[in-house]
Design a protein around this motif. Structure first.
Motif, mmCIF file in Angstrom:
data_model
loop_
_atom_site.group_PDB
_atom_site.id
_atom_site.type_symbol
_atom_site.label_atom_id
_atom_site.label_comp_id
_atom_site.label_asym_id
_atom_site.label_seq_id
_atom_site.Cartn_x
_atom_site.Cartn_y
_atom_site.Cartn_z
ATOM 1 N N ASN A 1 23.935 24.231 24.450
ATOM 2 C CA ASN A 1 24.781 25.373 24.093
ATOM 3 C C ASN A 1 24.381 26.628 24.866
ATOM 4 O OD1 ASN A 1 26.414 24.027 22.282
ATOM 5 N ND2 ASN A 1 25.142 24.511 20.506
ATOM 6 N N LEU A 2 23.073 26.869 24.948
ATOM 7 C CA LEU A 2 22.590 28.058 25.664
ATOM 8 C C LEU A 2 22.965 28.011 27.138
ATOM 9 C CD1 LEU A 2 19.036 28.574 24.098
ATOM 10 C CD2 LEU A 2 21.035 30.058 23.854
ATOM 11 N N VAL A 3 22.761 26.857 27.780
ATOM 12 C CA VAL A 3 23.123 26.712 29.194
ATOM 13 C C VAL A 3 24.626 26.907 29.382
ATOM 14 C CG1 VAL A 3 23.256 25.102 31.141
ATOM 15 C CG2 VAL A 3 21.183 25.225 29.765
ATOM 16 N N GLY A 4 25.418 26.366 28.447
ATOM 17 C CA GLY A 4 26.874 26.520 28.520
ATOM 18 C C GLY A 4 27.297 27.966 28.407
ATOM 19 N N LEU B 1 28.069 24.630 33.438
ATOM 20 C CA LEU B 1 28.904 24.642 32.244
ATOM 21 C C LEU B 1 29.391 23.239 31.882
ATOM 22 C CD1 LEU B 1 30.355 26.401 30.107
ATOM 23 C CD2 LEU B 1 32.239 26.643 31.731
ATOM 24 N N VAL B 2 29.985 22.546 32.865
ATOM 25 C CA VAL B 2 30.501 21.185 32.628
ATOM 26 C C VAL B 2 29.355 20.215 32.360
ATOM 27 C CG1 VAL B 2 31.790 19.258 33.634
ATOM 28 C CG2 VAL B 2 32.561 21.609 34.017
ATOM 29 N N GLY B 3 28.273 20.364 33.132
ATOM 30 C CA GLY B 3 27.137 19.460 32.964
ATOM 31 C C GLY B 3 26.511 19.546 31.588
ATOM 32 N N ALA B 4 26.412 20.787 31.052
ATOM 33 C CA ALA B 4 25.771 20.967 29.747
ATOM 34 C C ALA B 4 26.697 20.634 28.591
ATOM 35 C CB ALA B 4 25.273 22.407 29.621
ATOM 36 N N CYS B 5 27.950 21.094 28.685
ATOM 37 C CA CYS B 5 28.873 20.934 27.553
ATOM 38 C C CYS B 5 29.547 19.569 27.512
ATOM 39 C CB CYS B 5 29.935 22.034 27.596
ATOM 40 S SG CYS B 5 29.251 23.699 27.388
ATOM 41 N N CYS B 6 29.790 18.971 28.679
ATOM 42 C CA CYS B 6 30.470 17.667 28.733
ATOM 43 C C CYS B 6 29.490 16.521 28.951
ATOM 44 C CB CYS B 6 31.543 17.680 29.829
ATOM 45 S SG CYS B 6 32.825 18.911 29.555
#
Length: 273
Positions: free
Chosen positions: A7-10, A61-66
């Motif tokens: 979440n933080l990275v996103g 964003l994509v790597g962390a959230c998806c």
């Protein structure tokens, strides 16, 4: 369950992505309206920075959230390279700006600047004709000498002018060096006199507002003094930014580990008797 590190990275990369949009937009705007060498000189780095931030933030964003591990791995690789480059640049910035300073002149409110006092690396960066033409274009577009006139310096007597607190660029580019011993008329208008000064800048001075001392070594030295001052500020900011990047990189590593654990669990789910 979504992990806190993901979440933080996103969130961090979403904010970075939003910041990249106006930066990229500003670069494209410059590209469409640039009519001077100065504007053309700025548009490339601005566009490159905007594109870089957008790509990296999207990967994070994509790597962390998806839960896309290879994108997060790419993001961490870029972050690691960026940390190393920033660390090296910070050390380099302190090293090349260690030399050079204005020379205090008796009964003057300003200092004199000489190109030979600065590091050879910085000298080479401004002495090249191609680079200097672009820098000179920026100085002329910025009207650094016109601002000296607007400040009322043209109405000053010689002694009043001598007491003015000129910036390094104004001192180096908008007036001839004191060693030339030219006769003062106004802040940017001096009558040349025959003298035995060995300073080659004396022969480069012109009362033409578009020339003045923009081709002088003193002008290049004034620019380097500004660069030295700004680079030291940037180096200090870089130290703070490096600490921030290391923290983000650490969080990203946790998110990458979470992705691998989740992918491994989904591929090989636990079986209960």
């Amino acid at each position: 369950m979504v992990r806190i590190s993901n979440n933080l990275v996103g969130i961090l990369n979403f904010v970075t992505f939003l910041l990249s949009i106006p930066i990229l937009g500003g670069g494209i705007w410059l590209a469409h309206r640039s009519s001077t060498e100065c504007e053309k000189f700025l548009q490339g780095p601005v566009i490159a920075l905007g594109v870089f931030l957008m790509i990296v933030s999207l990967a994070g964003l994509v790597g962390a959230c998806c839960r896309v591990s290879w994108l997060l791995w790419f993001y961490l690789l870029v972050m690691f390279v960026l940390i190393v480059l920033l660390f090296c640049f910070t050390i380099f910035a302190f090293a090349v700006t260690n030399k050079g300073a204005g020379e205090v002149v008796s009964n003057r409110g300003y200092k004199e600047y000489r190109l030979g006092d600065y590091s050879h690396w910085l000298q080479k960066r401004v002495s090249g004709t191609k680079n200097w033409n672009k820098i000179k274009s920026c100085l002329i577009d910025g009207k650094v000498c016109k601002s000296l006139i607007d400040d009322g310096a043209n109405n000053n007597t010689l002694q009043q002018f001598y007491q003015k607190n000129l910036s390094p660029i104004q001192s180096g580019c908008c007036k001839p060096p004191d060693d030339c011993n030219f006769t003062y008329v106004t802040a940017t208008n001096w009558t040349t006199t025959s003298n035995s000064s060995a300073d080659s800048d004396c022969g480069l001075w012109s009362n033409d507002p578009s020339v003045l001392c923009f081709n002088c070594g003193s002008c290049k030295a004034g620019v380097l003094q500004n660069i030295k001052h700004d680079w030291k500020k940037v180096a200090i900011v870089n130290i703070i930014f490096l600490v921030f990047l290391v923290i983000v990189y650490s969080i990203g590593c946790c998110a990458f580990r979470n992705n691998r654990e989740d992918n491994s669990y989904n591929k090989y789910p636990r079986r209960y008797p």
